[in-house]
Design a protein around this motif. Structure first.
Motif, mmCIF file in Angstrom:
data_model
loop_
_atom_site.group_PDB
_atom_site.id
_atom_site.type_symbol
_atom_site.label_atom_id
_atom_site.label_comp_id
_atom_site.label_asym_id
_atom_site.label_seq_id
_atom_site.Cartn_x
_atom_site.Cartn_y
_atom_site.Cartn_z
ATOM 1 N N GLY A 57 0.801 -1.211 0.000
ATOM 2 C CA GLY A 57 0.000 0.000 0.000
ATOM 3 C C GLY A 57 0.835 1.262 0.000
ATOM 4 N N SER A 58 2.146 1.096 0.135
ATOM 5 C CA SER A 58 3.002 2.282 0.131
ATOM 6 C C SER A 58 2.897 2.975 -1.228
ATOM 7 C CB SER A 58 4.436 1.833 0.404
ATOM 8 O OG SER A 58 5.342 2.688 -0.223
ATOM 9 N N LYS A 59 2.885 4.309 -1.184
ATOM 10 C CA LYS A 59 2.726 5.049 -2.440
ATOM 11 C C LYS A 59 4.004 4.980 -3.267
ATOM 12 C CE LYS A 59 1.361 9.188 -1.580
ATOM 13 N NZ LYS A 59 0.831 10.520 -1.513
ATOM 14 N N GLN A 257 -11.790 1.863 -1.421
ATOM 15 C CA GLN A 257 -12.079 1.992 0.014
ATOM 16 C C GLN A 257 -11.922 3.467 0.366
ATOM 17 O OE1 GLN A 257 -9.495 -0.017 3.244
ATOM 18 N NE2 GLN A 257 -10.663 -1.682 2.326
ATOM 19 N N VAL A 258 -12.958 4.039 0.925
ATOM 20 C CA VAL A 258 -12.900 5.459 1.282
ATOM 21 C C VAL A 258 -12.745 5.585 2.790
ATOM 22 C CG1 VAL A 258 -14.246 7.591 1.385
ATOM 23 C CG2 VAL A 258 -14.243 6.226 -0.701
ATOM 24 N N HIS A 259 -11.705 6.294 3.210
ATOM 25 C CA HIS A 259 -11.484 6.522 4.645
ATOM 26 C C HIS A 259 -11.725 7.992 4.935
ATOM 27 C CE1 HIS A 259 -8.881 2.796 5.599
ATOM 28 N NE2 HIS A 259 -9.463 2.605 4.430
ATOM 29 N N ARG A 260 -12.468 8.269 5.997
ATOM 30 C CA ARG A 260 -12.661 9.666 6.387
ATOM 31 C C ARG A 260 -12.445 9.798 7.888
ATOM 32 N NH1 ARG A 260 -16.068 13.632 8.334
ATOM 33 N NH2 ARG A 260 -16.087 15.526 7.076
ATOM 34 N N SER A 261 -11.661 10.797 8.268
ATOM 35 C CA SER A 261 -11.452 11.096 9.682
ATOM 36 C C SER A 261 -10.912 12.517 9.769
ATOM 37 C CB SER A 261 -10.442 10.108 10.273
ATOM 38 O OG SER A 261 -10.248 10.382 11.634
ATOM 39 N N GLY A 263 -12.125 15.263 9.102
ATOM 40 C CA GLY A 263 -12.427 16.078 7.929
ATOM 41 C C GLY A 263 -11.595 15.744 6.699
ATOM 42 N N LYS A 264 -10.675 14.762 6.830
ATOM 43 C CA LYS A 264 -9.847 14.402 5.663
ATOM 44 C C LYS A 264 -10.392 13.117 5.024
ATOM 45 C CE LYS A 264 -5.641 14.418 7.580
ATOM 46 N NZ LYS A 264 -5.600 15.135 8.846
ATOM 47 N N VAL A 265 -10.248 13.023 3.693
ATOM 48 C CA VAL A 265 -10.734 11.837 2.984
ATOM 49 C C VAL A 265 -9.598 11.255 2.157
ATOM 50 C CG1 VAL A 265 -12.346 11.022 1.207
ATOM 51 C CG2 VAL A 265 -13.071 12.787 2.818
ATOM 52 N N ARG A 266 -9.433 9.928 2.222
ATOM 53 C CA ARG A 266 -8.450 9.291 1.350
ATOM 54 C C ARG A 266 -9.076 8.061 0.702
ATOM 55 N NH1 ARG A 266 -4.363 12.435 1.532
ATOM 56 N NH2 ARG A 266 -3.536 11.340 -0.262
ATOM 57 N N VAL A 267 -8.568 7.739 -0.485
ATOM 58 C CA VAL A 267 -9.149 6.636 -1.252
ATOM 59 C C VAL A 267 -8.052 5.593 -1.505
ATOM 60 C CG1 VAL A 267 -10.411 6.054 -3.365
ATOM 61 C CG2 VAL A 267 -10.585 8.365 -2.418
ATOM 62 N N TYR A 268 -8.376 4.309 -1.290
ATOM 63 C CA TYR A 268 -7.399 3.226 -1.489
ATOM 64 C C TYR A 268 -7.922 2.215 -2.500
ATOM 65 C CZ TYR A 268 -5.512 5.269 2.724
ATOM 66 O OH TYR A 268 -5.016 6.161 3.637
ATOM 67 N N SER A 269 -6.984 1.705 -3.311
ATOM 68 C CA SER A 269 -7.359 0.731 -4.338
ATOM 69 C C SER A 269 -7.353 -0.665 -3.733
ATOM 70 C CB SER A 269 -6.341 0.763 -5.464
ATOM 71 O OG SER A 269 -5.136 0.171 -5.005
ATOM 72 N N ARG A 270 -7.728 -1.615 -4.550
ATOM 73 C CA ARG A 270 -7.779 -2.991 -4.092
ATOM 74 C C ARG A 270 -6.390 -3.552 -3.792
ATOM 75 N NH1 ARG A 270 -10.642 -7.671 -6.952
ATOM 76 N NH2 ARG A 270 -8.886 -9.005 -6.720
ATOM 77 N N GLU A 273 -3.294 0.600 -2.444
ATOM 78 C CA GLU A 273 -2.505 1.785 -2.753
ATOM 79 C C GLU A 273 -3.354 3.019 -2.531
ATOM 80 O OE1 GLU A 273 0.291 -0.160 -6.213
ATOM 81 O OE2 GLU A 273 -1.593 0.813 -6.737
ATOM 82 N N ASP A 274 -2.697 4.082 -2.126
ATOM 83 C CA ASP A 274 -3.393 5.341 -1.935
ATOM 84 C C ASP A 274 -3.612 5.975 -3.317
ATOM 85 O OD1 ASP A 274 -4.073 7.988 -1.503
ATOM 86 O OD2 ASP A 274 -3.029 8.032 0.421
ATOM 87 N N VAL A 275 -4.859 6.002 -3.772
ATOM 88 C CA VAL A 275 -5.146 6.524 -5.110
ATOM 89 C C VAL A 275 -5.977 7.805 -5.036
ATOM 90 C CG1 VAL A 275 -4.933 4.340 -6.371
ATOM 91 C CG2 VAL A 275 -7.108 4.907 -5.305
ATOM 92 N N THR A 276 -5.905 8.468 -3.884
ATOM 93 C CA THR A 276 -6.719 9.666 -3.657
ATOM 94 C C THR A 276 -6.579 10.680 -4.793
ATOM 95 O OG1 THR A 276 -6.209 9.318 -1.340
ATOM 96 C CG2 THR A 276 -7.293 11.382 -1.902
ATOM 97 N N THR A 277 -5.337 10.903 -5.239
ATOM 98 C CA THR A 277 -5.155 11.962 -6.245
ATOM 99 C C THR A 277 -5.790 11.607 -7.591
ATOM 100 O OG1 THR A 277 -3.007 11.016 -6.698
ATOM 101 C CG2 THR A 277 -3.042 12.950 -5.264
ATOM 102 N N SER A 278 -6.064 10.321 -7.828
ATOM 103 C CA SER A 278 -6.720 9.955 -9.095
ATOM 104 C C SER A 278 -8.224 10.187 -9.048
ATOM 105 C CB SER A 278 -6.495 8.475 -9.412
ATOM 106 O OG SER A 278 -5.150 8.215 -9.639
ATOM 107 N N PHE A 279 -8.783 10.385 -7.856
ATOM 108 C CA PHE A 279 -10.238 10.467 -7.737
ATOM 109 C C PHE A 279 -10.709 11.706 -6.971
ATOM 110 C CE2 PHE A 279 -9.392 5.904 -8.273
ATOM 111 C CZ PHE A 279 -10.145 5.684 -9.419
ATOM 112 N N PRO A 280 -10.424 12.880 -7.521
ATOM 113 C CA PRO A 280 -10.848 14.086 -6.800
ATOM 114 C C PRO A 280 -12.362 14.126 -6.560
ATOM 115 C CG PRO A 280 -9.987 14.626 -8.997
ATOM 116 C CD PRO A 280 -9.697 13.184 -8.763
ATOM 117 N N GLU A 281 -13.140 13.541 -7.482
ATOM 118 C CA GLU A 281 -14.608 13.584 -7.294
ATOM 119 C C GLU A 281 -15.034 12.795 -6.062
ATOM 120 O OE1 GLU A 281 -13.096 12.342 -10.022
ATOM 121 O OE2 GLU A 281 -14.370 12.554 -11.783
ATOM 122 N N VAL A 282 -14.321 11.687 -5.784
ATOM 123 C CA VAL A 282 -14.705 10.871 -4.631
ATOM 124 C C VAL A 282 -14.437 11.665 -3.352
ATOM 125 C CG1 VAL A 282 -14.342 8.692 -3.419
ATOM 126 C CG2 VAL A 282 -14.255 8.746 -5.907
#
Ligand code: ATP
Length: 554
Positions: A57-59, A257-261, A263-270, A273-282
């Motif tokens: 999962g490391s970027k 997988q969407v994590h929120r805590s 006020g911050k949101v991050r998105v992880y792939s299967r 991997e941290d794919v937050t920057t690929s999914f600004p809409e999420v």
């Protein structure tokens, strides 16, 4: 504080592990090695044994390309390209090449200190940090100093881990068993800690520190996804559950997988991997949500109330596109279907019916949607839900038991999937050739393989299914990961996973798996999958033996 131990002990252990075919013995060897280690060393050792230089999962990746490794080996040992090619052809493994040539070094380090696990970990960190301009030279320097201080056996395992090709037979389950037995954890404790931490290194480190029994899920630490068991028909599904169940549309996007805590949101792939920057809409969709949560769902290209072709997501995943442009062409909607954690508490062990209610509440204030679901019972209702999902433009159904728990990382029987066509296979490309005619000058013929234990066995060759733009992109990537260039044909590092459809499986002497796919065509490039997700020879055998008509070419 105990000192870090020499890498040599780990290399010797892995060599013994490789030398036995008994799973029990493999586990015993690694377990007795791990037992004596301090927590930090246990973390590094287990991660190296799993064939990864970085946390799952490391970027940032620490892996190093074949060409860099070959250059460094030549530089350090004075071996010529011809020498190296000859040895490589014998073994087909760059680690073995390193062991053989490192016996003689041209240069020696001034102070030849023994390499420790801590020093190796530090070098991996430096490799991960080397980015942008000048990074190629920096990486080369780091690898060179590692190999200069390494003995041949240590060098072998450094190269193996840097290429991700361990071939010791230590699959994830065996690693987990070895850690559990080294630190006296029960099977259930080990499975849970490993799942929640997602990375075998982190798991071994915690286990060695005596903290594996108290691992809690926390936001921003992704966990393995629950998977669905494929079923062939509505009838089989009806018989499997024999009660009222949920039929959800099977969305064709990217599992996320969407994590929120805080006020911050991050998105992880299967692949975690941290794919937050690929999914600004999420991220945007959860701007006005409240509280803490971890959700499971699918990021789907979606416009005008209908899904758009999955292919539109590919470029975005490889971060090749300007997102404003991507957003216009294929905006993403997040369809949530599960909740794993809510406001400080894990929810994975609650029944799905209960998780549903929590999910609904967690989505309040967000613009994400919940997956479309209907309650169904019996074959007819499942079939009707399937048709409706197909009419809406989705792939099929995922049918779920309302009483089931969220089984992290498992292909649990609580979730089953139904698709229209014959099963597809996720395979990895191992060799490729230039095409003919219109396709001359581009690499358009791909030989692919499935997993057999920790080996790869070829099952076919595909020529069709990709667009011209995709073939161009493939050509570029295949050149980058070429291990050997035979002119028209290239052997490549097994990295690119593609999903292939086919008409049937037949027995065949043409490929080393003993099987060949008939009329394979590439359905899509699975950038979301890695080598560990490639299907196994057992699945090929299952498909073969499930076929009504069996063809034996031999
Ligand atoms: P496939 O190639 O069929 O998508 P897979 O190997 O990616 O399969 P599986 O777990 O076997 O993964 O199949 C379920 C997949 O379907 C999930 O990975 C997920 O991405 C997708 N999916 C779409 N809609 C749903 C849903 N409502 N519930 C669960 N999974 C869903």
């Amino acid at each position: 504080m105990r000192q870090s131990v020499p890498l040599l002990g780990l290399a010797q252990t892995l060599e013994k592990v490789r030398g036995t075919s008994s799973k029990k013995e493999k586990v015993a060897l690694l377990s007795s090695y791990l037992k004596g280690l301090r927590a930090d060393d246990a973390r590094v050792a287990a991660r190296v044994a799993s064939g990864r230089p970085s946390e799952r999962g490391s970027k940032d990746e620490a892996q190093v390309g074949y060409s860099t490794l070959l250059d460094v080996l030549r530089e350090v040992t004075g071996a010529t390209s011809e020498d190296i090619s000859k040895i490589y052809l014998e073994h087909g493994d760059l680690g073995e090449v390193a062991e053989e040539v490192l016996g003689e070094k041209k240069e020696q380090t001034l102070f030849s200190e023994q390499l420790t696990l801590a020093a190796l970990d530090e070098a991996f960190q430096k490799l991960r940090a080397a980015k942008g301009r000048g990074s190629a030279a920096a990486k080369r320097g780091i690898v060179k100093s590692l190999l200069l201080s390494a003995s041949p056996l240590e060098g072998k395992y450094i190269v193996k881990v840097l290429t991700g090709e361990m071939r010791t037979g230590l699959v994830s389950g065996l690693l987990e068993e070895a850690v559990a037995s080294a630190y006296g954890l029960s099977k259930a404790e080990a499975a849970r800690a490993h799942m929640v931490l997602g990375d075998v290194g982190a798991f071994a480190g915690k286990a060695a520190a005596g903290e594996a029994g108290r691992i809690a899920m926390t936001p921003f630490r992704p966990v393995n996804f629950m998977l669905a068991e494929p079923f062939a028909s509505a009838k089989e599904i009806a018989e499997h559950f024999a009660k009222k169940v949920y039929a959800e549309c099977k969305y064709d996007g990217i599992r996320a997988q969407v994590h929120r805590s805080d006020g911050k949101v991050r998105v992880y792939s299967r692949r975690l991997e941290d794919v937050t920057t690929s999914f600004p809409e999420v991220v945007g969709a959860f701007e006005h949500a409240k509280g803490e949560f971890i959700l499971d769902g699918e990021a789907v290209p979606f416009a005008g109330g209908r899904p758009l072709p999955f292919q539109l997501l590919q470029r975005r995943l490889r971060r090749m596109e300007d997102f404003e442009e991507a957003r216009k062409k294929a905006p993403i909607t997040y369809f949530a279907f599960d909740i794993l954690y809510r406001d400080g508490k894990e929810t994975v062990d609650l029944p799905l019916a209960e998780r549903r209610r929590l999910l609904g509440r967690a989505l309040a204030g967000s613009s994400a949607r919940t997956a479309e679901t209907v309650d169904v019972r019996g074959e007819r209702e499942i079939q009707a839900a399937f048709r409706r999902s197909r009419d809406l433009g989705y792939e099929g159904l995922v049918v779920k038991d309302p009483e089931s728990v969220y089984a992290m990382g498992k292909r649990g029987s609580g979730w089953v999937k139904l698709k229209e066509e014959l099963d597809t296979l996720d395979v990895v490309i191992v060799a490729a050739e230039y095409g003919h005619g219109k396709r001359a000058g581009v690499i358009s013929d791909y030989t692919f393989a499935v997993r057999d234990g920790d080996m790869l066995k070829t099952v076919g060759k595909a020529y069709s299914g990709l667009t011209d733009a995709e073939i161009e992109e493939m050509t570029r990537r295949l050149k980058e990961i070429t291990v050997r260039d035979f002119g028209y044909r290239r052997q490549v590092r097994p990295e690119i996973v593609v999903e292939v459809a086919f008409d049937s499986v037949q027995r065949s002497g043409r490929h080393d798996s003993g099987y060949a796919l008939r009329f394979p065509r590439i359905k899509r490039i699975r950038t979301d999958k890695g080598l560990g997700d490639v299907d196994t020879i057992e699945k090929v055998e299952r498909i073969f033996s499930g076929q009504k008509l069996k063809v034996d070419e031999k």
